[in-house]
Design an enzyme around this catalytic site. Structure first.
Site, PDB file in Angstrom:
ATOM      1  N   VAL B  93       0.838  -1.196   0.000  1.00 53.68           N
ATOM      2  CA  VAL B  93       0.000   0.000   0.000  1.00 53.68           C
ATOM      3  C   VAL B  93       0.877   1.252   0.000  1.00 53.68           C
ATOM      4  O   VAL B  93       1.841   1.337   0.759  1.00 53.68           O
ATOM      5  CB  VAL B  93      -0.917   0.020   1.244  1.00 53.68           C
ATOM      6  N   CYS B  94       0.512   2.204  -0.840  1.00 48.85           N
ATOM      7  CA  CYS B  94       1.222   3.481  -0.882  1.00 48.85           C
ATOM      8  C   CYS B  94       0.345   4.542  -0.236  1.00 48.85           C
ATOM      9  O   CYS B  94      -0.665   4.957  -0.790  1.00 48.85           O
ATOM     10  CB  CYS B  94       1.527   3.847  -2.336  1.00 48.85           C
ATOM     11  N   LEU B  95       0.729   4.924   0.981  1.00 49.37           N
ATOM     12  CA  LEU B  95      -0.073   5.898   1.727  1.00 49.37           C
ATOM     13  C   LEU B  95       0.860   6.730   2.601  1.00 49.37           C
ATOM     14  O   LEU B  95       1.772   6.181   3.221  1.00 49.37           O
ATOM     15  CB  LEU B  95      -1.114   5.150   2.583  1.00 49.37           C
TER      16      LEU B  95
END
Lengths: 224, 160
Positions: B93-95
């Protein structure tokens, strides 16, 4: 220049005996070389000190200090001579006291030690008695607990985050608790789905099956 | 020591999670074959928000913690191939809040991570795409994108 210095000295006479700042931190003035100052000051002082009350304090070098000490010892010797010698009997008494002192002290110490030992023994006895009593109580409590079975406090949380807590035995089936909860929200138990840590909790399972602890949350969903 | 710190913090996180967590979420250390727990790898479930295309789904997410946690964030990953503009092909996940040197703070809790990712599901960030095809579909063909999401939610159904 020189005269001025002397005048100053006269004014400061009262403080001079303690310490002469002139000698230490007089800045090198334009006219006088350092050598001049060092030569000049002791001279003037010794001149004065000859007349003054505190000769030894004013002399700058070390030997005079020694001399002062010698003077002191001399004085005390003089005092001794002047005073009549202490009576021999009293001196003997003192000596004997000094001789007795160590043994007395030893005896006293030994006695104190003994007293302490005795006290600690008594304390130990008391402690052991107490601990035995505690052990008895504890084991009795343990037996009671084992006889009673453990309980756990579980919380049922619905979709809106509302919680209801229930206390039940760890090895008791959830059946009763679930029907109680269903009743409290006015829905048939068959319509409710209970989930713990992502696993379905069925009626015939127990808190023990899920290693539940106090305040653990069981989520409830309503079947559509 | 750094070793004890990560474990201690994770034990604390798990303790507070057991007592209180948002409905439908799951977060627990992975159980190993011998019955012991791997406290550094958490198996989590994030429910799709109601009223969104993600509703009805419970999406599995793993949190891999390192010995540097909580100085460094855990690596958060959905199963490989998870369809979302901000999720790499690998599932990572890119957050911002779980990105070291970006929004990560050691004080961010597991609960906050999971709720942040739940938010991300329905509100992708087109400014930092991680998966090109998902990003393109999201930008160019909303209906096709939506169909894909609903399909995916069915693939990971919620329990009841």
């Amino acid at each position: 220049m020189v005269q001025e210095v002397v005048v100053d000295d006269d004014e400061d006479d009262e403080f001079e005996p303690l310490f002469s700042y002139q000698r230490v931190c007089k800045p090198p003035s334009d006219d006088d070389s350092d050598g001049d100052v060092t030569v000049l000051d002791p001279k003037s002082m010794s001149k004065k000190s000859g007349n003054k009350v505190f000769p030894s304090a004013l002399t700058p070098t070390c030997p005079p200090g020694k001399r002062a000490h010698e003077d002191l010892t001399k004085e005390t010797e003089d005092d001794d001579d002047w005073l009549p010698p202490p009576p021999k009997s009293a001196r003997a008494l003192l000596e004997s006291k000094f001789n007795e002192d160590p043994t007395l002290r030893e005896i006293r110490q030994a006695r104190e030690e003994l007293m302490r030992l005795a006290e600690s023994r008594i304390q130990e006895d008391k402690d052991s008695q107490r601990s035995v009593l505690q052990m008895q109580e504890f084991s009795a409590g343990g037996e009671e607990l084992a006889g009673k079975r453990e309980k756990v406090l579980v919380t049922i949380q619905n979709k809106d985050g509302a919680c209801k807590s229930f206390r039940q035995l760890k090895d008791e089936k959830f059946e009763k608790l679930f029907s109680k909860y269903a009743e409290s929200i006015g829905l048939p138990p068959q319509q409710l789905v209970f989930v713990f840590d992502g696993q379905r909790v069925l009626e015939h399972s127990t808190p023990k099956d899920f290693d539940m602890e106090d305040e653990d949350i069981i989520e409830v969903n309503i079947k559509k | 020591m750094a070793t004890g710190l990560a474990q201690a913090r994770l034990a604390e996180e798990r303790k507070s999670w057991r007592k209180s967590h948002p409905h439908g979420f799951v977060a627990k250390p992975e159980a190993q074959p011998d019955g012991s727990l791997n406290v550094m790898l958490w198996r989590c479930t994030i429910p799709g928000k109601e009223g969104t295309d993600w509703e009805g789904g419970s999406f599995p997410l793993s949190l891999q913690f390192s010995e540097s946690y909580p100085t460094k964030p855990p690596v958060c990953a959905f199963p490989a191939g998870f369809f979302h503009p901000n999720v790499y092909q690998s599932g990572k996940v890119c957050l911002s809040i779980i990105n070291e040197g970006d929004g990560w703070k050691p004080s961010i809790s597991v609960k906050q991570i999971l709720m942040g990712i739940q938010d991300l599901l329905d509100t992708p960030n087109p400014a930092s795409p991680a998966r090109h095809e998902a990003y393109l579909l999201f930008i160019k063909n909303k209906t096709a994108y939506k169909r894909k999401i609903v399909e995916q939610a069915k693939k990971y159904p919620s329990l009841p």
